[in-house]
Scaffold this active site. Structure first.
Site, PDB file in Angstrom:
ATOM      1  N   CYS A   1      52.733  37.210  34.233  1.00  0.00           N
ATOM      2  CA  CYS A   1      51.426  37.751  33.840  1.00  0.00           C
ATOM      3  C   CYS A   1      51.617  39.184  33.371  1.00  0.00           C
ATOM      4  O   CYS A   1      52.370  39.937  33.989  1.00  0.00           O
ATOM      5  CB  CYS A   1      50.497  37.709  35.049  1.00  0.00           C
ATOM      6  SG  CYS A   1      48.852  38.361  34.726  1.00  0.00           S
ATOM      7  N   LEU A   2      50.938  39.556  32.293  1.00  0.00           N
ATOM      8  CA  LEU A   2      51.066  40.925  31.775  1.00  0.00           C
ATOM      9  C   LEU A   2      50.531  41.958  32.771  1.00  0.00           C
ATOM     10  O   LEU A   2      50.861  43.136  32.663  1.00  0.00           O
ATOM     11  CB  LEU A   2      50.348  41.059  30.427  1.00  0.00           C
ATOM     12  CG  LEU A   2      50.975  40.263  29.275  1.00  0.00           C
ATOM     13  CD1 LEU A   2      50.177  40.465  27.996  1.00  0.00           C
ATOM     14  CD2 LEU A   2      52.433  40.655  29.050  1.00  0.00           C
TER      15      LEU A   2
ATOM     16  N   GLN B   1      41.695  41.540  31.972  1.00  0.00           N
ATOM     17  CA  GLN B   1      42.959  42.279  31.970  1.00  0.00           C
ATOM     18  C   GLN B   1      42.889  43.556  31.142  1.00  0.00           C
ATOM     19  O   GLN B   1      43.760  44.420  31.267  1.00  0.00           O
ATOM     20  CB  GLN B   1      44.104  41.402  31.449  1.00  0.00           C
ATOM     21  CG  GLN B   1      44.448  40.266  32.402  1.00  0.00           C
ATOM     22  CD  GLN B   1      45.613  39.455  31.858  1.00  0.00           C
ATOM     23  OE1 GLN B   1      45.413  38.571  31.034  1.00  0.00           O
ATOM     24  NE2 GLN B   1      46.812  39.784  32.294  1.00  0.00           N
TER      25      GLN B   1
ATOM     26  N   HIS C   1      41.892  33.764  35.405  1.00  0.00           N
ATOM     27  CA  HIS C   1      41.552  35.200  35.350  1.00  0.00           C
ATOM     28  C   HIS C   1      40.041  35.394  35.284  1.00  0.00           C
ATOM     29  O   HIS C   1      39.513  36.372  35.813  1.00  0.00           O
ATOM     30  CB  HIS C   1      42.172  35.854  34.101  1.00  0.00           C
ATOM     31  CG  HIS C   1      43.573  36.357  34.296  1.00  0.00           C
ATOM     32  ND1 HIS C   1      43.911  37.299  35.244  1.00  0.00           N
ATOM     33  CD2 HIS C   1      44.730  36.069  33.640  1.00  0.00           C
ATOM     34  CE1 HIS C   1      45.214  37.563  35.158  1.00  0.00           C
ATOM     35  NE2 HIS C   1      45.739  36.824  34.198  1.00  0.00           N
TER      36      HIS C   1
ATOM     37  N   GLY D   1      49.375  34.923  26.614  1.00  0.00           N
ATOM     38  CA  GLY D   1      47.942  34.829  26.862  1.00  0.00           C
ATOM     39  C   GLY D   1      47.421  36.121  27.448  1.00  0.00           C
ATOM     40  O   GLY D   1      48.189  36.919  28.005  1.00  0.00           O
TER      41      GLY D   1
ATOM     42  N   HIS E   1      46.065  29.419  33.487  1.00  0.00           N
ATOM     43  CA  HIS E   1      46.314  30.785  33.966  1.00  0.00           C
ATOM     44  C   HIS E   1      45.215  31.734  33.474  1.00  0.00           C
ATOM     45  O   HIS E   1      44.669  32.524  34.253  1.00  0.00           O
ATOM     46  CB  HIS E   1      47.699  31.232  33.462  1.00  0.00           C
ATOM     47  CG  HIS E   1      48.071  32.637  33.810  1.00  0.00           C
ATOM     48  ND1 HIS E   1      49.129  32.950  34.636  1.00  0.00           N
ATOM     49  CD2 HIS E   1      47.547  33.835  33.431  1.00  0.00           C
ATOM     50  CE1 HIS E   1      49.218  34.274  34.759  1.00  0.00           C
ATOM     51  NE2 HIS E   1      48.270  34.827  34.027  1.00  0.00           N
ATOM     52  N   GLU E   2      44.896  31.635  32.178  1.00  0.00           N
ATOM     53  CA  GLU E   2      43.905  32.562  31.608  1.00  0.00           C
ATOM     54  C   GLU E   2      42.497  32.251  32.109  1.00  0.00           C
ATOM     55  O   GLU E   2      41.709  33.163  32.372  1.00  0.00           O
ATOM     56  CB  GLU E   2      43.954  32.538  30.084  1.00  0.00           C
ATOM     57  CG  GLU E   2      45.310  32.924  29.462  1.00  0.00           C
ATOM     58  CD  GLU E   2      45.914  34.196  30.015  1.00  0.00           C
ATOM     59  OE1 GLU E   2      45.174  35.101  30.440  1.00  0.00           O
ATOM     60  OE2 GLU E   2      47.161  34.295  30.047  1.00  0.00           O
TER      61      GLU E   2
HETATM   62 ZN    ZN Z   1      47.700  36.761  33.672  1.00  0.00          ZN
END
Ligand code: ZN
Length: 156
Positions: free
Chosen positions: A88-89, A51, A134, A46, A130-131
């Site tokens: 998380c990226l 991000q 953000h 995701g 999670h997304e």
């Molecule tokens: Zn993330």
């Protein structure tokens, strides 16, 4: 399409609340394509627009069942609780346990700005939560119980 630079934890953009998308534009189509490409490049499940430095309510998710694009997503219902490692990226190489609902129902707009209702369980429910966090400027690291730990990657 192009791979965009991922903002890392500590970047102020990741702590900001995102604005809703009012109209679809060529620029937003391009952003969505780039977000998918960037997510796949980094083997993520995701990615949220902040991000890549864009404060708009857009997320992409793919848990291996095909790409999902959600614009202005809202969680309508959630049920249960599962505690699992999450990463998380924007926090590469790390993971930590987070409690998330085992089921969520989400209303969003798709890339054509048509309303869709999506349901997810387990990993998909976790990715949705999670997304969507953000978009509120919430990093999973603020929800982790018991601290972060390094992720061990298997050789490819
Ligand atoms: Zn993330």
């Amino acid at each position: 399409m192009a791979i965009r630079q991922i903002r890392m934890e500590g970047d102020p953009v990741l702590g900001k609340k995102c604005r809703p998308v009012e109209v679809m534009t060529d620029k937003i189509h391009e952003l969505i394509g780039d977000m998918l490409e960037t997510m796949y490049e980094h083997n993520g499940v995701g990615l949220a627009a902040p991000q890549v430095g864009i404060l708009k309510r857009i997320v992409v998710v793919d848990i291996g069942e095909g790409p999902i694009v959600m614009i202005n997503p809202q969680i309508l219902e959630s049920e249960g609780e599962e505690i699992m490692d999450e990463g998380c990226l924007s926090v590469p190489g790390m993971a930590g346990e987070v409690a998330r609902p085992g089921y969520v129902k989400v209303r969003a707009l798709d890339e054509d700005m048509d309303e869709v209702v999506l349901e997810g369980t387990e990993l998909l429910a976790r990715a949705f939560c999670h997304e969507i966090d953000h978009l509120e400027g919430i990093m999973y690291t603020s929800l982790v119980k018991g601290g972060l730990h390094p992720v061990e990657y298997e050789d490819e």
